[in-house]
Design a protein around this motif. Structure first.
Motif, PDB file in Angstrom:
ATOM      1  N   UNK A  99      -8.906   5.039  -2.207  1.00 23.43           N
ATOM      2  CA  UNK A  99      -9.306   5.792  -3.382  1.00 23.43           C
ATOM      3  C   UNK A  99     -10.299   4.994  -4.199  1.00 23.43           C
ATOM      4  N   UNK A 100     -11.146   5.696  -4.947  1.00 24.20           N
ATOM      5  CA  UNK A 100     -12.067   5.058  -5.878  1.00 24.20           C
ATOM      6  C   UNK A 100     -11.589   5.375  -7.294  1.00 24.20           C
ATOM      7  N   UNK A 101     -11.929   4.555  -8.274  1.00 27.27           N
ATOM      8  CA  UNK A 101     -11.341   4.685  -9.617  1.00 27.27           C
ATOM      9  C   UNK A 101     -11.768   5.916 -10.405  1.00 27.27           C
ATOM     10  N   UNK A 102     -12.688   6.709  -9.896  1.00 25.74           N
ATOM     11  CA  UNK A 102     -13.083   7.931 -10.606  1.00 25.74           C
ATOM     12  C   UNK A 102     -12.212   9.123 -10.210  1.00 25.74           C
ATOM     13  N   UNK A 103     -11.202   8.851  -9.368  1.00 24.62           N
ATOM     14  CA  UNK A 103     -10.285   9.891  -8.899  1.00 24.62           C
ATOM     15  C   UNK A 103      -8.867   9.473  -9.252  1.00 24.62           C
ATOM     16  N   UNK A 104      -8.031  10.393  -9.743  1.00 23.13           N
ATOM     17  CA  UNK A 104      -6.677  10.027 -10.156  1.00 23.13           C
ATOM     18  C   UNK A 104      -5.656  10.189  -9.044  1.00 23.13           C
ATOM     19  N   UNK A 105      -5.981  10.980  -8.048  1.00 22.65           N
ATOM     20  CA  UNK A 105      -5.036  11.196  -6.955  1.00 22.65           C
ATOM     21  C   UNK A 105      -5.781  11.606  -5.696  1.00 22.65           C
ATOM     22  N   UNK A 106      -5.285  11.119  -4.567  1.00 25.41           N
ATOM     23  CA  UNK A 106      -5.850  11.498  -3.274  1.00 25.41           C
ATOM     24  C   UNK A 106      -4.711  11.683  -2.293  1.00 25.41           C
ATOM     25  N   UNK A 107      -4.743  12.785  -1.562  1.00 26.85           N
ATOM     26  CA  UNK A 107      -3.663  13.094  -0.631  1.00 26.85           C
ATOM     27  C   UNK A 107      -4.225  13.287   0.763  1.00 26.85           C
ATOM     28  N   UNK A 108      -3.564  12.657   1.742  1.00 22.55           N
ATOM     29  CA  UNK A 108      -3.908  12.846   3.146  1.00 22.55           C
ATOM     30  C   UNK A 108      -2.607  12.969   3.928  1.00 22.55           C
ATOM     31  N   UNK A 109      -2.277  14.208   4.306  1.00 21.32           N
ATOM     32  CA  UNK A 109      -1.031  14.449   5.017  1.00 21.32           C
ATOM     33  C   UNK A 109       0.164  14.091   4.153  1.00 21.32           C
ATOM     34  N   UNK A 110       1.039  13.216   4.664  1.00 22.70           N
ATOM     35  CA  UNK A 110       2.231  12.816   3.915  1.00 22.70           C
ATOM     36  C   UNK A 110       1.967  11.653   2.945  1.00 22.70           C
ATOM     37  N   UNK A 111       0.742  11.124   2.949  1.00 20.05           N
ATOM     38  CA  UNK A 111       0.411   9.959   2.128  1.00 20.05           C
ATOM     39  C   UNK A 111      -0.430  10.359   0.918  1.00 20.05           C
ATOM     40  N   UNK A 112      -0.019   9.868  -0.252  1.00 21.01           N
ATOM     41  CA  UNK A 112      -0.727  10.156  -1.499  1.00 21.01           C
ATOM     42  C   UNK A 112      -0.924   8.865  -2.275  1.00 21.01           C
ATOM     43  N   UNK A 113      -2.145   8.662  -2.773  1.00 21.41           N
ATOM     44  CA  UNK A 113      -2.404   7.562  -3.705  1.00 21.41           C
ATOM     45  C   UNK A 113      -2.497   8.167  -5.101  1.00 21.41           C
ATOM     46  N   UNK A 114      -1.755   7.575  -6.037  1.00 23.64           N
ATOM     47  CA  UNK A 114      -1.899   7.913  -7.452  1.00 23.64           C
ATOM     48  C   UNK A 114      -2.564   6.743  -8.143  1.00 23.64           C
ATOM     49  N   UNK A 115      -3.593   7.016  -8.958  1.00 25.95           N
ATOM     50  CA  UNK A 115      -4.375   5.950  -9.575  1.00 25.95           C
ATOM     51  C   UNK A 115      -4.399   6.126 -11.082  1.00 25.95           C
ATOM     52  N   UNK A 116      -4.003   5.089 -11.803  1.00 30.88           N
ATOM     53  CA  UNK A 116      -3.991   5.106 -13.263  1.00 30.88           C
ATOM     54  C   UNK A 116      -4.940   4.019 -13.757  1.00 30.88           C
ATOM     55  N   UNK A 117      -6.164   4.430 -14.067  1.00 30.82           N
ATOM     56  CA  UNK A 117      -7.197   3.464 -14.431  1.00 30.82           C
ATOM     57  C   UNK A 117      -6.863   2.729 -15.724  1.00 30.82           C
ATOM     58  N   UNK A 118      -6.332   3.442 -16.708  1.00 27.38           N
ATOM     59  CA  UNK A 118      -6.051   2.816 -18.006  1.00 27.38           C
ATOM     60  C   UNK A 118      -4.951   1.769 -17.882  1.00 27.38           C
ATOM     61  N   UNK A 119      -3.983   2.024 -17.013  1.00 26.26           N
ATOM     62  CA  UNK A 119      -2.885   1.076 -16.815  1.00 26.26           C
ATOM     63  C   UNK A 119      -3.209   0.031 -15.769  1.00 26.26           C
ATOM     64  N   UNK A 120      -4.330   0.212 -15.080  1.00 28.80           N
ATOM     65  CA  UNK A 120      -4.727  -0.690 -14.002  1.00 28.80           C
ATOM     66  C   UNK A 120      -3.636  -0.769 -12.941  1.00 28.80           C
ATOM     67  N   UNK A 121      -3.160   0.398 -12.552  1.00 32.71           N
ATOM     68  CA  UNK A 121      -2.111   0.480 -11.540  1.00 32.71           C
ATOM     69  C   UNK A 121      -2.439   1.585 -10.544  1.00 32.71           C
ATOM     70  N   UNK A 122      -1.962   1.408  -9.330  1.00 35.77           N
ATOM     71  CA  UNK A 122      -2.064   2.475  -8.340  1.00 35.77           C
ATOM     72  C   UNK A 122      -0.862   2.380  -7.416  1.00 35.77           C
ATOM     73  N   UNK A 123      -0.505   3.497  -6.830  1.00 38.01           N
ATOM     74  CA  UNK A 123       0.701   3.537  -6.020  1.00 38.01           C
ATOM     75  C   UNK A 123       0.495   4.400  -4.783  1.00 38.01           C
TER      76      UNK A 123
END
Lengths: 111, 114
Positions: A50-74
């Motif tokens: 994922x790139x930081x201009x996107x808050x979430x990206x999903x591919x099949x069963x896998x999802x990245x959640x991105x929180x730029x303000x908190x500097x965290x991703x999961x």
């Protein structure tokens, strides 16, 4: 400031459950955040990124959640399967330079 | 389409010796990076090669050196081996050094220093 902190170190999930792995970074200039899956004796394989201009990206069963303000991703693995049992690494890079990896999470999915 | 290929797969060296590891990038990729992965840890960046030049270098001593050939393949050389150099050495390739380009890893070369 180049460090990427990953948690938990290990995770046990029942089959069909949701696996969640978290990462935090310090350097706000990082502009690319991939997740890799590594099986014993094998090289890391790119799962999703994922790139930081996107808050979430999903591919099949896998999802990245991105929180730029908190500097965290999961990474969220839905409907976890025993075949998902592996070590997962988050990483970050700046301007195409080296990947800085987290310390890894060993995921075990029980049948 | 072959992915990133590395050789040898496993090798054992004696402390003080020198080792050369080889990497062929994925077809269409011109940028090669090397990483060291100690047991139970995440990969650590050693250096990156693009257009046959070292473009970036991590926090590794000069004992670690490399080369990229005109066909984009690469070598990693480690001199005066130490016991602490025992690790999995990973080669990664990408279609250019720009951020966001998908980076693919090989299976690695397991180096044991005794």
């Amino acid at each position: 400031q180049q460090q990427v902190k990953q948690s938990p170190q290990s995770l046990i999930v029942q089959k069909g459950g949701i696996s969640i792995i978290n990462c935090a970074y310090e350097n706000t200039a990082f502009d690319y955040f991939p997740w890799y899956q590594q099986f014993p004796g094998k090289g890391p394989a790119l799962l999703i990124a994922i790139r930081p201009d996107v808050s979430e990206k999903k591919e099949g069963r896998f999802t990245i959640s991105f929180n730029k303000s908190a500097k965290q991703f999961s990474l969220h693995i839905m409907d976890s399967q025993p075949g998902d049992s592996a070590t997962y690494f988050c990483a970050a890079s700046l301007n195409g330079r080296q990947l800085t990896f987290g310390s890894g999470t060993q995921l075990t999915v029980l049948p | 389409d072959a992915g990133v290929t590395q050789s040898p797969t496993h090798l054992i060296k004696t402390r003080g010796q020198q080792v050369t590891l080889r990497c062929s990038p994925k077809s269409g990729h011109d940028t090669v990076s090397w990483y060291q992965q100690a047991l139970g840890q995440g990969p650590q960046f050693i250096f990156q090669y693009y257009e046959e030049e070292e473009r970036q270098r991590g926090n590794f001593p000069d004992r670690f050196s490399g080369h990229q050939f005109p066909n984009y393949s690469s070598e990693l050389n480690v001199n005066a081996l130490l016991l602490g150099d025992s690790a999995l050495y990973l080669c990664a390739s990408s279609p250019g050094p720009l951020s966001g380009n998908t980076i693919y890893f090989g299976e690695g070369s397991w180096l044991t220093v005794v």
